[in-house]
Design an enzyme around this catalytic site. Structure first.
Site, PDB file in Angstrom:
ATOM      1  N   THR A 149       0.816  -1.206   0.000  1.00  0.00           N
ATOM      2  CA  THR A 149       0.000   0.000   0.000  1.00  0.00           C
ATOM      3  C   THR A 149       0.855   1.263   0.000  1.00  0.00           C
ATOM      4  O   THR A 149       1.822   1.353   0.743  1.00  0.00           O
ATOM      5  CB  THR A 149      -0.874   0.003   1.272  1.00  0.00           C
ATOM      6  OG1 THR A 149      -1.526  -1.244   1.358  1.00  0.00           O
ATOM      7  CG2 THR A 149      -1.874   1.133   1.256  1.00  0.00           C
ATOM      8  N   GLY A 179      -9.240  -5.673   2.354  1.00  0.00           N
ATOM      9  CA  GLY A 179      -8.078  -5.582   3.246  1.00  0.00           C
ATOM     10  C   GLY A 179      -8.248  -4.468   4.259  1.00  0.00           C
ATOM     11  O   GLY A 179      -9.348  -3.949   4.481  1.00  0.00           O
ATOM     12  N   THR A 200       0.988  -0.674   6.233  1.00  0.00           N
ATOM     13  CA  THR A 200       1.128  -1.428   4.995  1.00  0.00           C
ATOM     14  C   THR A 200       1.568  -2.838   5.353  1.00  0.00           C
ATOM     15  O   THR A 200       2.299  -3.023   6.329  1.00  0.00           O
ATOM     16  CB  THR A 200       2.111  -0.724   4.028  1.00  0.00           C
ATOM     17  OG1 THR A 200       2.366  -1.583   2.913  1.00  0.00           O
ATOM     18  CG2 THR A 200       3.421  -0.360   4.675  1.00  0.00           C
ATOM     19  N   GLY A 201       1.106  -3.797   4.586  1.00  0.00           N
ATOM     20  CA  GLY A 201       1.423  -5.187   4.905  1.00  0.00           C
ATOM     21  C   GLY A 201       0.182  -6.039   4.760  1.00  0.00           C
ATOM     22  O   GLY A 201      -0.779  -5.642   4.082  1.00  0.00           O
ATOM     23  N   GLY A 203      -3.177  -7.153   5.229  1.00  0.00           N
ATOM     24  CA  GLY A 203      -4.348  -6.512   5.814  1.00  0.00           C
ATOM     25  C   GLY A 203      -5.038  -7.362   6.862  1.00  0.00           C
ATOM     26  O   GLY A 203      -5.544  -6.855   7.862  1.00  0.00           O
TER      27      GLY A 203
HETATM   28  N1  GLY Z   1      -2.544  -3.785   3.177  1.00  0.00           N
HETATM   29  C1  GLY Z   1      -3.258  -3.977   1.992  1.00  0.00           C
HETATM   30  C2  GLY Z   1      -4.098  -5.172   1.957  1.00  0.00           C
HETATM   31  O1  GLY Z   1      -3.874  -6.127   2.700  1.00  0.00           O
HETATM   32  O2  GLY Z   1      -5.011  -5.208   1.172  1.00  0.00           O
END
Ligand code: GLY
Length: 304
Positions: A149, A179, A200-201, A203
């Site tokens: 992200t 997410g 970020t990572g 979700g």
């Molecule tokens: N962090 C973005 C997702 O898992 O969709």
């Protein structure tokens, strides 16, 4: 004071331009939107916007979220396929009292009514990646490849703060999968009184700790952005480890109303960019159990 921070190397150009905007007295909301769009528009960033990672049916379906730190209003779009800049739709939805988080067809119809540019978000490259995967010829991409992200947080001259995030989510995700990114508190949170944070990572993990809200909540209780990122992440990681799970792939950034920043990650290497009234925009890096330090582009080869 003004300041701006963004996840991954892919945020650098947007953060650089955003810092110029803030210097020229732009608002935090406009700055965040422009900085996120900068990443959404580049097809070489495979996990965001145009040319993002396809789902199981080969469609590029995108999520975005936006929060205004003065009003605590949020907006977001989920699983949109044709909105050229999902962050623009999220920003517009943020002004609404109701119906501020729209998915699929409703979000696309909203974008159409508002005259936002629409286009096919697939590229030859994203389709090739999908074809290889369904034909068993993929390069063994895991659903989470280590980066996803683009998240941007900004503080403007007036003390206003905003947060914006955008992603295509997991590669080969199930149809309808949502997410953390469009969900306030999970993928992003912003309160101009205390600060902003974004994640970020994976979700599915980030949601379990409501990590962005947790980081801002720690800042409300007096933590610096760096301590807030570290403590919020540690809380979730410790819990996961106690459940005999891996620590996962999660990174957090935060910004205070004084323009201080922080970042923490479970990854060996997590790049991000930051610029402020006192500091030119540049890349930084951190890693699991490693301090934040300045980084050079050549240290971050192969990463977006
Ligand atoms: N962090 C973005 C997702 O898992 O969709």
């Amino acid at each position: 004071m003004y300041a701006i921070i963004g996840t991954w190397k892919m945020s650098l150009e947007g953060v650089w331009k955003g810092r110029e905007m803030l210097k020229n007295c732009a608002g935090a909301g406009d700055t965040v939107t422009q900085a996120v769009m900068q990443a959404e528009d580049q097809p070489e960033f495979h996990s965001v916007g145009y040319g993002g990672l396809p789902d199981r049916e080969g469609r590029v379906t995108l999520d975005a979220g936006f929060m205004d730190g003065d009003s605590l209003r949020v907006g977001g779009v989920i699983s949109v396929e044709h909105i050229k800049n999902p962050i623009l739709a999220a920003r517009l939805l943020c002004g609404r009292e109701t119906n501020c988080l729209l998915s699929g067809r409703g979000a696309e119809e909203f974008a159409l009514r508002k005259g936002l540019p629409l286009c096919d978000m697939r590229t030859q490259d994203s389709m090739e990646r999908w074809r290889q995967e369904v034909n068993g010829l993929g390069a063994n991409f895991s659903p989470y490849e280590g980066h996803d992200t683009v998240c941007v947080l900004a503080l403007d001259h007036g003390g206003h703060m905003a947060a914006g995030v955008s992603t295509s989510g997991l590669f080969m995700k199930e149809i309808g999968r949502v997410g953390d990114s469009p969900l306030a508190g999970c993928g992003f949170f912003c309160d101009s009184r205390y600060g902003a944070a974004a994640a970020t990572g994976l979700g599915e993990d980030i949601m379990r700790g409501c990590l962005s809200y947790e980081a801002v909540s720690l800042m409300r209780r007096g933590a610096s952005p760096q301590d807030a990122c570290r403590e919020a992440l540690k809380g979730l990681v410790d819990r996961k480890l106690s459940l005999k799970e891996s620590k996962g792939s999660i990174s957090l950034i935060a910004l205070s109303p004084r323009g201080e920043f922080g970042a923490s990650t479970t990854l060996p290497l997590f790049p991000f960019s930051f610029g402020s009234g006192d500091h030119p925009a540049r890349l930084y890096r951190t890693g699991w159990d490693q301090p934040v330090q300045a980084a050079r582009e050549e240290d971050l080869k192969g990463l977006d």
